[in-house]
Design an enzyme around this catalytic site. Structure first.
Site, PDB file in Angstrom:
ATOM      1  N   GLY A  99      62.587  29.789  50.198  1.00 25.53           N
ATOM      2  CA  GLY A  99      62.311  31.179  50.556  1.00 25.53           C
ATOM      3  C   GLY A  99      62.099  31.417  52.034  1.00 25.53           C
ATOM      4  O   GLY A  99      61.304  32.260  52.431  1.00 25.53           O
ATOM      5  N   GLY A 101      64.881  31.701  54.298  1.00 26.95           N
ATOM      6  CA  GLY A 101      66.124  32.117  54.933  1.00 26.95           C
ATOM      7  C   GLY A 101      67.029  30.947  55.300  1.00 26.95           C
ATOM      8  O   GLY A 101      67.945  31.101  56.099  1.00 26.95           O
ATOM      9  N   LEU A 102      66.770  29.770  54.715  1.00 28.50           N
ATOM     10  CA  LEU A 102      67.626  28.618  55.017  1.00 28.50           C
ATOM     11  C   LEU A 102      68.579  28.304  53.858  1.00 28.50           C
ATOM     12  O   LEU A 102      69.161  27.229  53.788  1.00 28.50           O
ATOM     13  CB  LEU A 102      66.772  27.394  55.362  1.00 28.50           C
ATOM     14  CG  LEU A 102      65.990  27.514  56.671  1.00 28.50           C
ATOM     15  CD1 LEU A 102      65.074  26.311  56.881  1.00 28.50           C
ATOM     16  CD2 LEU A 102      66.938  27.627  57.871  1.00 28.50           C
ATOM     17  N   SER A 104      68.007  28.076  50.519  1.00 25.82           N
ATOM     18  CA  SER A 104      67.608  27.168  49.438  1.00 25.82           C
ATOM     19  C   SER A 104      68.132  27.641  48.078  1.00 25.82           C
ATOM     20  O   SER A 104      68.659  26.840  47.300  1.00 25.82           O
ATOM     21  CB  SER A 104      66.089  27.021  49.389  1.00 25.82           C
ATOM     22  OG  SER A 104      65.487  28.266  49.110  1.00 25.82           O
ATOM     23  N   ALA A 106      70.763  29.589  47.308  1.00 26.77           N
ATOM     24  CA  ALA A 106      72.221  29.440  47.191  1.00 26.77           C
ATOM     25  C   ALA A 106      72.597  27.961  47.073  1.00 26.77           C
ATOM     26  O   ALA A 106      73.517  27.603  46.336  1.00 26.77           O
ATOM     27  CB  ALA A 106      72.918  30.065  48.394  1.00 26.77           C
ATOM     28  N   ALA A 107      71.870  27.094  47.792  1.00 29.74           N
ATOM     29  CA  ALA A 107      72.206  25.665  47.757  1.00 29.74           C
ATOM     30  C   ALA A 107      71.856  25.059  46.394  1.00 29.74           C
ATOM     31  O   ALA A 107      72.625  24.254  45.854  1.00 29.74           O
ATOM     32  CB  ALA A 107      71.468  24.918  48.865  1.00 29.74           C
ATOM     33  N   ASP A 148      75.380  34.055  52.251  1.00 30.98           N
ATOM     34  CA  ASP A 148      74.701  32.799  51.897  1.00 30.98           C
ATOM     35  C   ASP A 148      75.555  31.955  50.955  1.00 30.98           C
ATOM     36  O   ASP A 148      75.807  30.774  51.211  1.00 30.98           O
ATOM     37  CB  ASP A 148      73.355  33.081  51.203  1.00 30.98           C
ATOM     38  CG  ASP A 148      72.256  33.392  52.190  1.00 30.98           C
ATOM     39  OD1 ASP A 148      72.569  33.835  53.298  1.00 30.98           O
ATOM     40  OD2 ASP A 148      71.069  33.198  51.836  1.00 30.98           O
TER      41      ASP A 148
HETATM   42  O1  PMV Z   1      67.040  35.825  54.220  1.00 28.45           O
HETATM   43  P1  PMV Z   1      68.394  35.254  54.153  1.00 28.45           P
HETATM   44  O2  PMV Z   1      68.674  34.101  55.000  1.00 28.45           O
HETATM   45  O3  PMV Z   1      68.924  35.109  52.767  1.00 28.45           O
HETATM   46  O4  PMV Z   1      69.355  36.263  54.935  1.00 28.45           O
HETATM   47  C1  PMV Z   1      69.516  37.556  54.622  1.00 28.45           C
HETATM   48  C2  PMV Z   1      70.628  38.042  55.471  1.00 28.45           C
HETATM   49  C3  PMV Z   1      70.752  39.543  55.412  1.00 28.45           C
HETATM   50  O5  PMV Z   1      71.858  39.873  56.251  1.00 28.45           O
HETATM   51  C4  PMV Z   1      69.512  40.194  55.940  1.00 28.45           C
HETATM   52  C5  PMV Z   1      71.014  40.025  54.002  1.00 28.45           C
HETATM   53  C6  PMV Z   1      72.384  39.676  53.461  1.00 28.45           C
HETATM   54  O6  PMV Z   1      72.549  39.803  52.242  1.00 28.45           O
HETATM   55  O7  PMV Z   1      73.291  39.332  54.215  1.00 28.45           O
END
Ligand code: PMV
Length: 314
Positions: A99, A101-102, A104, A106-107, A148
């Site tokens: 959780g 934004g790296l 996790s 999707a991986a 992602d």
């Molecule tokens: O929080 P993350 O890394 O899943 O990134 C979201 C990226 C956004 O552009 C804010 C949302 C998206 O769906 O692309």
């Protein structure tokens, strides 16, 4: 026993504007991996899911309808035309912080789909894996752009535009990135939803900002393809992208503090990465300055710092 992995990801440029049809650039992070292993189990055991990092051990038959692990397993089985649940145990582990934004989520989904496809000896193309994982991303994010699942399933640097086939990117020179975690948890769908309300109130103004972000992304693509000479330009473009992210209202004091600390410690550029309001920031570093930047981030309050190099692909 079948084993499959998938990398984490970093959005280098273009988050948020990508939801509104502008391009974005993301790279896989091979140092961070999710792993799924699938082993045949005794008859009568059913399909068991063990995910120690998530504190979970349960049977697929007991999973709720919104359980993301169960959803990806079932979607994959449907895609493969496997009507019966296999007697098997799925073990999931991951070194990707959850959780943050790296990538996790999707991986983990990608690793599960790959493991099941291999288990049945029915390989799936990255496009198909990406589409399956996208279905699960929707459960988490509501209106994900799809960046992602794309970068993770293809495990390649991507220049991504929502709804279009992926464009692979040449990374002529590896980029050294220092990733600092604010420790603040901000769900992506909350930040995306908040920005959406502001965009609805003032569409022209926000469309203008998104256009500016899109222009930065295109310049960044050219700089990344240029190699070493482009690194200063990439850093400068990261700073410009960050300024727009601040204008969009998705940065935060904790992110700003880490970004400033990285720049003072010699980063070529720094910005938030992902949805913002918390999560991670990234700094571009010359390799010999990465340690000093990492140290500065820790001193400025980062709860975790990861230094990684994007792979070079010509
Ligand atoms: O929080 P993350 O890394 O899943 O990134 C979201 C990226 C956004 O552009 C804010 C949302 C998206 O769906 O692309």
């Amino acid at each position: 026993m079948i084993e499959a992995t998938a990398p984490g990801k970093i959005i280098l440029f273009g988050e948020h504007a990508v939801v509104y049809g502008r391009p974005a650039i993301a790279v896989p992070v091979a140092d961070l991996q999710a792993k799924a292993t699938l082993s045949p189990a005794d008859p009568g055991t059913g399909f068991r899911i063990i995910a120690p990092d998530l504190g979970r051990d349960y049977s697929l038959a007991q999973a709720g309808p919104d359980d993301p692990l169960a959803v990806i397993v079932q979607a994959t089985l449907r895609r493969l035309g496997q009507a019966d649940l296999p007697e098997a145990t799925l073990h999931i582990s991951s070194t990707i912080p959850l959780g943050r934004g790296l990538g996790s989520g999707a991986a983990i989904s990608t690793a599960i789909t790959r493991a099941i496809a291999q288990f049945f000896n029915q390989p799936l193309a990255p496009t198909e894996i990406s589409a399956l994982v996208f279905e699960v991303e929707k459960l988490y994010h509501g209106t994900p752009s799809g960046i992602d699942n794309t970068v993770v399933a293809f495990a390649q640097p991507v220049y991504f535009i929502k709804g279009r086939p992926i464009q692979r990117m040449r990374v002529s020179q590896p980029l050294t990135l220092v990733v600092g975690d604010t420790g603040v948890v901000a769900p992506t769908h909350t930040v995306v939803g908040d920005l959406r309300r502001r965009w609805q109130a003032e569409p022209e103004r926000y469309e203008g900002y998104f256009d500016e972000v899109g222009a930065i992304v295109n310049q960044a693509r050219a700089a990344i393809e240029q190699g070493n000479l482009g690194q200063m330009a990439i850093g400068e473009l990261m700073n410009e992208n960050q300024e727009l992210l601040e204008t969009l209202g998705v940065s935060s004091p904790a992110l700003d503090r880490l970004i400033e600390a990285a720049r003072e410690a010699g980063a070529l550029g720094a910005k938030l990465s992902g949805a913002g309001w918390g999560g991670n920031m990234i700094a571009l570093a010359w390799p010999d300055q990465a340690a000093a930047i990492a140290q500065a981030l820790t001193e400025a309050g980062a709860v975790q710092v990861i230094t990684t190099q994007t792979a070079k692909n010509q």
